[in-house]
Design a protein around this motif. Structure first.
Motif, PDB file in Angstrom:
ATOM      1  N   GLY A  75     -16.079 -24.133  -4.461  1.00 46.44           N
ATOM      2  CA  GLY A  75     -15.404 -23.501  -5.490  1.00 46.44           C
ATOM      3  C   GLY A  75     -15.259 -24.207  -7.140  1.00 46.44           C
ATOM      4  O   GLY A  75     -15.410 -25.360  -7.143  1.00 46.44           O
ATOM      5  N   ARG A  76     -15.543 -23.033  -8.180  1.00 47.95           N
ATOM      6  CA  ARG A  76     -15.517 -23.755  -9.245  1.00 47.95           C
ATOM      7  C   ARG A  76     -14.019 -23.501  -9.906  1.00 47.95           C
ATOM      8  O   ARG A  76     -13.483 -22.664  -9.731  1.00 47.95           O
ATOM      9  N   HIS A  77     -13.795 -24.322 -10.720  1.00 44.96           N
ATOM     10  CA  HIS A  77     -12.455 -24.347 -11.555  1.00 44.96           C
ATOM     11  C   HIS A  77     -12.795 -23.588 -12.706  1.00 44.96           C
ATOM     12  O   HIS A  77     -13.715 -23.411 -13.160  1.00 44.96           O
ATOM     13  N   VAL A  78     -11.709 -22.640 -13.080  1.00 41.31           N
ATOM     14  CA  VAL A  78     -12.017 -21.659 -14.222  1.00 41.31           C
ATOM     15  C   VAL A  78     -11.865 -22.233 -15.380  1.00 41.31           C
ATOM     16  O   VAL A  78     -12.457 -21.907 -16.628  1.00 41.31           O
ATOM     17  N   SER A  79     -10.880 -23.307 -15.628  1.00 37.52           N
ATOM     18  CA  SER A  79     -11.081 -24.122 -17.038  1.00 37.52           C
ATOM     19  C   SER A  79     -10.525 -25.536 -16.627  1.00 37.52           C
ATOM     20  O   SER A  79     -10.179 -26.020 -15.398  1.00 37.52           O
ATOM     21  N   TRP A  80     -10.461 -26.352 -17.741  1.00 39.43           N
ATOM     22  CA  TRP A  80      -9.939 -27.664 -17.493  1.00 39.43           C
ATOM     23  C   TRP A  80      -8.411 -27.673 -17.275  1.00 39.43           C
ATOM     24  O   TRP A  80      -7.878 -28.560 -16.539  1.00 39.43           O
ATOM     25  N   SER A  81      -7.726 -26.659 -17.820  1.00 41.15           N
ATOM     26  CA  SER A  81      -6.308 -26.637 -17.345  1.00 41.15           C
ATOM     27  C   SER A  81      -6.089 -26.465 -15.929  1.00 41.15           C
ATOM     28  O   SER A  81      -5.316 -26.698 -15.263  1.00 41.15           O
ATOM     29  N   ALA A  82      -7.113 -25.512 -15.480  1.00 43.57           N
ATOM     30  CA  ALA A  82      -6.886 -25.311 -13.955  1.00 43.57           C
ATOM     31  C   ALA A  82      -7.167 -26.441 -12.981  1.00 43.57           C
ATOM     32  O   ALA A  82      -6.735 -26.619 -11.918  1.00 43.57           O
ATOM     33  N   VAL A  83      -8.088 -27.235 -13.592  1.00 46.78           N
ATOM     34  CA  VAL A  83      -8.272 -28.618 -12.997  1.00 46.78           C
ATOM     35  C   VAL A  83      -7.154 -29.332 -13.077  1.00 46.78           C
ATOM     36  O   VAL A  83      -6.703 -29.785 -11.713  1.00 46.78           O
ATOM     37  N   ALA A  84      -6.398 -29.610 -13.873  1.00 44.82           N
ATOM     38  CA  ALA A  84      -5.148 -30.401 -14.117  1.00 44.82           C
ATOM     39  C   ALA A  84      -3.991 -29.475 -13.114  1.00 44.82           C
ATOM     40  O   ALA A  84      -3.332 -30.235 -12.504  1.00 44.82           O
ATOM     41  N   GLN A  85      -4.063 -28.229 -13.234  1.00 42.22           N
ATOM     42  CA  GLN A  85      -2.842 -27.639 -12.330  1.00 42.22           C
ATOM     43  C   GLN A  85      -3.289 -27.650 -10.754  1.00 42.22           C
ATOM     44  O   GLN A  85      -2.223 -27.866 -10.048  1.00 42.22           O
ATOM     45  N   THR A  86      -4.487 -27.771 -10.315  1.00 47.33           N
ATOM     46  CA  THR A  86      -4.828 -28.165  -9.203  1.00 47.33           C
ATOM     47  C   THR A  86      -4.590 -29.534  -8.470  1.00 47.33           C
ATOM     48  O   THR A  86      -3.960 -29.704  -7.594  1.00 47.33           O
ATOM     49  N   TRP A  87      -5.076 -30.459  -9.394  1.00 48.29           N
ATOM     50  CA  TRP A  87      -5.108 -31.938  -9.174  1.00 48.29           C
ATOM     51  C   TRP A  87      -3.990 -32.952  -9.495  1.00 48.29           C
ATOM     52  O   TRP A  87      -3.800 -33.840  -8.850  1.00 48.29           O
ATOM     53  N   ALA A  88      -3.455 -32.472 -10.536  1.00 47.07           N
ATOM     54  CA  ALA A  88      -2.468 -33.497 -11.164  1.00 47.07           C
ATOM     55  C   ALA A  88      -1.114 -33.799 -10.333  1.00 47.07           C
ATOM     56  O   ALA A  88      -1.174 -35.041  -9.880  1.00 47.07           O
ATOM     57  N   GLY A  89      -0.606 -32.743  -9.518  1.00 43.30           N
ATOM     58  CA  GLY A  89       0.455 -33.226  -8.731  1.00 43.30           C
ATOM     59  C   GLY A  89      -0.085 -34.000  -7.470  1.00 43.30           C
ATOM     60  O   GLY A  89       0.567 -35.001  -7.095  1.00 43.30           O
ATOM     61  N   SER A  90      -1.183 -33.864  -6.937  1.00 41.96           N
ATOM     62  CA  SER A  90      -1.835 -34.526  -6.024  1.00 41.96           C
ATOM     63  C   SER A  90      -2.212 -35.921  -6.142  1.00 41.96           C
ATOM     64  O   SER A  90      -1.509 -37.090  -5.487  1.00 41.96           O
ATOM     65  N   ILE A  91      -2.688 -36.315  -7.487  1.00 42.51           N
ATOM     66  CA  ILE A  91      -2.949 -37.694  -7.952  1.00 42.51           C
ATOM     67  C   ILE A  91      -1.514 -38.307  -8.234  1.00 42.51           C
ATOM     68  O   ILE A  91      -1.484 -39.466  -7.597  1.00 42.51           O
ATOM     69  N   VAL A  92      -0.544 -37.817  -8.686  1.00 46.64           N
ATOM     70  CA  VAL A  92       0.706 -38.386  -8.965  1.00 46.64           C
ATOM     71  C   VAL A  92       1.235 -38.677  -7.582  1.00 46.64           C
ATOM     72  O   VAL A  92       1.948 -39.868  -7.215  1.00 46.64           O
ATOM     73  N   LEU A  93       1.457 -37.718  -6.499  1.00 44.83           N
ATOM     74  CA  LEU A  93       2.015 -38.094  -5.224  1.00 44.83           C
ATOM     75  C   LEU A  93       1.145 -39.096  -4.493  1.00 44.83           C
ATOM     76  O   LEU A  93       2.011 -40.133  -4.026  1.00 44.83           O
ATOM     77  N   TYR A  94       0.060 -39.279  -4.622  1.00 41.96           N
ATOM     78  CA  TYR A  94      -0.742 -40.316  -3.802  1.00 41.96           C
ATOM     79  C   TYR A  94      -0.814 -41.422  -4.651  1.00 41.96           C
ATOM     80  O   TYR A  94      -0.497 -42.717  -3.795  1.00 41.96           O
ATOM     81  N   LEU A  95      -0.571 -41.712  -5.990  1.00 43.37           N
ATOM     82  CA  LEU A  95      -0.362 -42.719  -6.433  1.00 43.37           C
ATOM     83  C   LEU A  95       1.170 -43.395  -6.242  1.00 43.37           C
ATOM     84  O   LEU A  95       1.333 -44.495  -6.116  1.00 43.37           O
ATOM     85  N   VAL A  96       2.162 -42.530  -6.207  1.00 40.81           N
ATOM     86  CA  VAL A  96       3.658 -42.890  -6.019  1.00 40.81           C
ATOM     87  C   VAL A  96       3.463 -43.473  -4.485  1.00 40.81           C
ATOM     88  O   VAL A  96       3.976 -44.597  -4.135  1.00 40.81           O
ATOM     89  N   VAL A  97       2.756 -42.851  -3.302  1.00 40.53           N
ATOM     90  CA  VAL A  97       2.696 -43.253  -2.016  1.00 40.53           C
ATOM     91  C   VAL A  97       2.014 -44.771  -2.081  1.00 40.53           C
ATOM     92  O   VAL A  97       2.496 -45.691  -1.217  1.00 40.53           O
ATOM     93  N   LEU A  98       0.939 -44.885  -2.820  1.00 41.48           N
ATOM     94  CA  LEU A  98       0.243 -46.276  -2.730  1.00 41.48           C
ATOM     95  C   LEU A  98       1.020 -47.246  -3.425  1.00 41.48           C
ATOM     96  O   LEU A  98       1.121 -48.302  -2.908  1.00 41.48           O
ATOM     97  N   LEU A  99       1.822 -47.161  -4.548  1.00 44.56           N
ATOM     98  CA  LEU A  99       2.800 -47.798  -5.065  1.00 44.56           C
ATOM     99  C   LEU A  99       3.692 -48.429  -4.095  1.00 44.56           C
ATOM    100  O   LEU A  99       4.124 -49.530  -3.946  1.00 44.56           O
ATOM    101  N   VAL A 100       4.464 -47.333  -3.437  1.00 47.61           N
ATOM    102  CA  VAL A 100       5.537 -47.667  -2.269  1.00 47.61           C
ATOM    103  C   VAL A 100       5.102 -48.638  -1.287  1.00 47.61           C
ATOM    104  O   VAL A 100       5.610 -49.484  -0.745  1.00 47.61           O
ATOM    105  N   HIS A 101       3.730 -48.120  -0.824  1.00 44.40           N
ATOM    106  CA  HIS A 101       3.302 -48.694   0.293  1.00 44.40           C
ATOM    107  C   HIS A 101       2.686 -50.088  -0.016  1.00 44.40           C
ATOM    108  O   HIS A 101       2.875 -51.121   0.770  1.00 44.40           O
ATOM    109  N   PHE A 102       2.343 -50.551  -1.023  1.00 44.76           N
ATOM    110  CA  PHE A 102       1.830 -51.961  -1.390  1.00 44.76           C
ATOM    111  C   PHE A 102       2.793 -52.703  -2.361  1.00 44.76           C
ATOM    112  O   PHE A 102       2.295 -53.594  -2.702  1.00 44.76           O
ATOM    113  N   THR A 103       4.055 -52.127  -2.354  1.00 42.90           N
ATOM    114  CA  THR A 103       4.933 -52.929  -3.124  1.00 42.90           C
ATOM    115  C   THR A 103       6.036 -53.566  -2.213  1.00 42.90           C
ATOM    116  O   THR A 103       6.342 -53.104  -1.411  1.00 42.90           O
TER     117      THR A 103
END
Length: 167
Positions: free
Chosen positions: A139-167
């Motif tokens: 699938g192609r994203h319709v815009s850069w804003s759509a990329v952020a809307q699709t992936w920003a939440g996942s990136i933040v969630l995964y970063l929080v999980v990594l930080l909690v796991h490794f601290t």
């Protein structure tokens, strides 16, 4: 992409917060020859041109000539009529069904049923797993804003999980 019109396409939008944890999970619709979006959330489908969970963020363009429901050498007008008729048939079928995610009928099933009716790419066994993978990987994203809307939440969630796991 202009004005949320995606002729002969599958469209997808995230369902937050589920998509944050599972980036391949989202809401799917399919478009007619004019690009009007048909998405199924249970009950009758009215092709209103918008999706129940927000504007599309990704799409996969389909080739109407790959539909085996009519002659690929047919004129464009005949291809449009055949495509739209098969989509209308799938919408009528789903208008009387109950929505049941995962193991029953859902938006992905509606798209799969439409592609089956079209015998898209000569196949009549489309399913929600294949469609989810197709949109996720192709699938192609319709815009850069759509990329952020699709992936920003996942990136933040995964970063929080990594930080909690490794601290």
């Amino acid at each position: 992409v202009d004005n949320d019109r995606y002729p002969y396409s599958i469209v997808w939008t995230p369902i937050h917060p589920i998509t944050w944890a599972f980036p391949f999970v989202g809401h799917m619709g399919i478009c007619d020859s004019r690009g009007v979006i048909y998405d199924w959330m249970g009950g009758p489908i009215d092709g209103r041109g918008e999706m129940g969970f927000g504007r599309p963020t990704r799409y996969v363009r389909l080739d109407p000539r790959a539909a085996r429901c009519c002659d690929a050498a047919a004129p464009d007008a005949e291809l449009r009529r055949a495509w739209d008729a098969k989509l209308d048939g799938a919408c009528a079928l789903y208008g009387s069904r109950l929505h049941c995610m995962l193991f029953g009928f859902d938006c992905h099933s509606h798209v799969a049923t439409t592609l089956d009716a079209l015998r898209y790419r000569g196949c009549c066994c489309w399913n929600k797993i294949v469609l989810a993978a197709w949109v996720f990987f192709c699938g192609r994203h319709v815009s850069w804003s759509a990329v952020a809307q699709t992936w920003a939440g996942s990136i933040v969630l995964y970063l929080v999980v990594l930080l909690v796991h490794f601290t």
